[in-house]
Design an enzyme around this catalytic site. Structure first.
Site, PDB file in Angstrom:
ATOM      1  N   GLU A  27       0.803  -1.379   0.055  1.00  0.00           N
ATOM      2  CA  GLU A  27      -0.111  -0.074   0.090  1.00  0.00           C
ATOM      3  C   GLU A  27       0.707   1.205   0.064  1.00  0.00           C
ATOM      4  OE1 GLU A  27      -2.726  -0.072   3.173  1.00  0.00           O
ATOM      5  OE2 GLU A  27      -3.806   1.810   2.318  1.00  0.00           O
ATOM      6  N   GLU A 175     -12.604  -2.454   2.842  1.00  0.00           N
ATOM      7  CA  GLU A 175     -13.258  -1.803   3.712  1.00  0.00           C
ATOM      8  C   GLU A 175     -14.448  -1.026   3.480  1.00  0.00           C
ATOM      9  OE1 GLU A 175     -10.187  -1.332   6.878  1.00  0.00           O
ATOM     10  OE2 GLU A 175      -9.654  -3.441   6.631  1.00  0.00           O
ATOM     11  N   TYR A 250      -6.875  -8.811  11.579  1.00  0.00           N
ATOM     12  CA  TYR A 250      -5.478  -8.895  12.153  1.00  0.00           C
ATOM     13  C   TYR A 250      -5.196  -9.316  13.429  1.00  0.00           C
ATOM     14  CZ  TYR A 250      -4.433  -5.394   8.353  1.00  0.00           C
ATOM     15  OH  TYR A 250      -3.969  -4.973   7.222  1.00  0.00           O
ATOM     16  N   GLU A 306      -5.987  -9.142   3.959  1.00  0.00           N
ATOM     17  CA  GLU A 306      -5.219  -8.529   4.916  1.00  0.00           C
ATOM     18  C   GLU A 306      -5.034  -9.226   6.098  1.00  0.00           C
ATOM     19  OE1 GLU A 306      -5.935  -4.104   5.383  1.00  0.00           O
ATOM     20  OE2 GLU A 306      -6.403  -3.931   3.477  1.00  0.00           O
TER      21      GLU A 306
HETATM   22  O1  AHR Z   1      -2.974  -2.621   6.276  1.00  0.00           O
HETATM   23  C1  AHR Z   1      -3.039  -1.360   6.802  1.00  0.00           C
HETATM   24  C2  AHR Z   1      -4.636  -1.049   6.825  1.00  0.00           C
HETATM   25  O2  AHR Z   1      -5.508  -1.865   7.629  1.00  0.00           O
HETATM   26  C3  AHR Z   1      -5.317  -0.870   5.309  1.00  0.00           C
HETATM   27  O3  AHR Z   1      -4.955   0.097   4.711  1.00  0.00           O
HETATM   28  C4  AHR Z   1      -6.925  -1.365   5.810  1.00  0.00           C
HETATM   29  O4  AHR Z   1      -7.417  -1.872   4.708  1.00  0.00           O
HETATM   30  C5  AHR Z   1      -6.727  -1.922   6.881  1.00  0.00           C
HETATM   31  O5  AHR Z   1      -7.711  -1.358   7.908  1.00  0.00           O
END
Ligand code: AHR
Length: 509
Positions: A27, A175, A250, A306
């Site tokens: 990114e 998102e 995450y 992600e």
């Molecule tokens: O990976 C960092 C961020 O995490 C990304 O830009 C977003 O899609 C997510 O919230």
């Protein structure tokens, strides 16, 4: 010493493990693109067209199958036409999500496609739904993939590229429930259908269109997208709408406000992190169950585009740049994810770690001042596991007491494992998640005759060990000692908090 037995039937092949489960994500965030992948062609760091050659060389060793770009949250404020043409003339913008800094658009479509060609990776372009238009997205597809004579093909040629590129993967926003437009699931599902309709297949280029999905366990979101696909009362063939749905997860040991340190953690935090990583199994099962209700034949793909650890940024670095160190704990988070991915290979078709260089759970870190590059522990997991890419999965049946570690009532696998077979080679991955205890594991390899075994292990003394750009490499693989094979059985000893791979050669079958 705990001893476990792992029974593996080498002649009972399961679903194929898509190579795309080993995908990546880059990114416009912090030093991922600028300083990480791209330094500009006037840099002293060896580069081709501004792209760092050392980064490309390191990543080529991972066989990275695909690269997602330009975001993330950035994707929904990115206007691709700002990133083509002579670099000095490109309009600038503010990257409002990440550091509120000026983006000069020097890394744009042509630079990204050149990077993918250098890496040998398939491009996964993520289009802008949040602040873009259907026409803008449709034009981008035409610019990238249309041969012959057309307005966008002419524009591409004017910018120096005659032939179209092959772009297999296309993301429809990111998102949308948050940074991608704050939409409801119902509203986004309609938008996804509308945008996807105009992302055309030009010539031989067939887009695999990917709808932006849920956060974590938002199964309602997945259900709305599946309903949109089943397209009740719709004139269109659902095959032409979108082919896959994403979700994001995450591993955050603490709370979002204070996520915890990447390198300074105690035993409790170590185990909490791994329990949270293991939650990926529950989440993939949950999204799969919803999808199974609408698509029992598993034609629609589930994509985790992600994933990875998210800690507090390294002290003294820009909070908007998400730069964090990477320890043996990160390596185990990665290896545990891969075992779960392999178990779900029938529905899970792609996964993209966030992110490849200098951001979150990176493969590579570069020193801001000197540009020096280092491979992280997570890099080594990707490298040691690459033999699973496109191989047939093999079930691993783990037997023995003490298979789980009790973490405040949650059961963490003591040893996480998975296996696959490709031709006459099988690969077994083994993670000993116990922080302080070694585990012996006997591999009971049945169904084919074993001719040779080799192994490697990532096993630093300290779970917080990490590699520093310009410093020593504290975490790097070494050979694993493997005992004799007797009747297809062989015992390996896994040090505490370690990751090992065993490559098994078989007689021609
Ligand atoms: O990976 C960092 C961020 O995490 C990304 O830009 C977003 O899609 C997510 O919230």
């Amino acid at each position: 010493m705990t001893s476990l037995r792992a029974v593996i039937d080498l002649d009972v092949e399961g679903p194929q493990i898509s190579k795309h489960l080993y995908g990546h994500f880059a990114e416009h965030l912090g030093r991922c693109i600028y300083g990480g992948f791209y330094v500009g062609d006037d840099s002293e760091i060896p580069n081709e067209g501004g792209i760092r050659l050392d980064v490309v060389e390191a990543l080529r060793a991972l066989n990275i199958p695909n690269l997602r770009w330009p975001g993330g949250c950035f994707a929904d404020e990115y206007h691709w036409m700002d990133g083509i043409g002579p670099r000095e003339e490109r309009p600038r913008m503010v990257n409002t999500h990440w550091g509120d800094i000026e983006e000069n658009n020097h890394f744009g479509t042509h630079e990204f496609m050149a990077l993918c060609e250098m890496l040998g990776a398939d491009p996964y372009v993520n289009g802008n739904v949040g602040s873009g238009t259907v026409k803008e997205m449709s034009d981008w597809v035409e610019y990238l993939t249309r041969d012959g004579d057309s307005p966008m093909a002419r524009l591409r040629r004017a910018n120096g590229r005659d032939k179209p590129w092959n772009v297999p993967f296309w993301g429809i926003g990111n998102e949308p429930w948050g940074c991608g437009g704050s939409m409801s699931a119902e509203h986004y599902a309609e938008e996804a259908r509308r945008y996807a309709t105009y992302c055309r297949n030009h010539g031989d280029n067939k887009l695999y269109k990917i709808a932006a999905g849920a956060s974590e366990d938002d199964y309602h979101w997945t259900e709305q997208l599946m309903k949109a696909l089943s397209c009740l009362g719709c004139q269109h063939d659902p095959k032409n709408i979108f082919q896959a749905i994403t979700f994001h997860y995450y591993t955050v040991p603490g709370e979002w406000k204070d996520k915890g340190s990447a390198t300074d953690f105690d035993a409790d935090e170590y185990y909490t992190t791994l329990v949270k990583a293991q939650r990926i199994d529950e989440l993939i099962s949950g999204h799969s169950a919803v999808m199974d209700c609408y698509d029992p034949q598993k034609k629609v793909g589930l994509i985790l585009d992600e994933w990875g650890t998210w800690f507090n940024v390294e002290p003294g670095t820009n909070p908007g740049f998400l730069y964090q160190q990477n320890t043996m704990r990160d390596a185990l988070v990665a290896s545990l994810h891969f075992d779960v991915f392999h178990e779900h290979a029938e529905r899970l078709v792609m996964a993209n770690i966030a992110q490849t260089v200098n951001v979150l759970q990176a493969m590579l870190l570069t020193d801001e001042a000197t540009g020096e590059l280092v491979l992280t522990p997570t890099y080594h997991v990707f490298e040691m596991n690459k033999g699973h890419q496109d191989a047939a999965s093999l079930a691993v049946h783990l037997l023995g007491e003490d298979r789980a570690i009790d973490v405040d009532g949650a059961e963490l696998r003591r040893v996480s494992s998975s296996a696959s077979i490709s031709g006459d080679t099988a690969l077994v991955s083994l993670s000993n998640l116990h922080l302080t205890e070694a585990t012996d594991i006997t591999l009971d390899l049945r169904g084919r005759e074993v001719t040779a075994l080799t192994g490697r292990v990532l096993a630093p003394d300290d779970a917080a060990a990490h590699n520093v750009p310009g410093g020593t490499e504290a975490v790097t693989p070494r050979d694993l000692e493997i005992g004799p094979v007797v009747g297809g059985k062989v015992t390996v000893s896994l040090p505490p908090h370690s990751f090992a791979t065993v490559s098994v050669q078989l007689t021609a079958g």
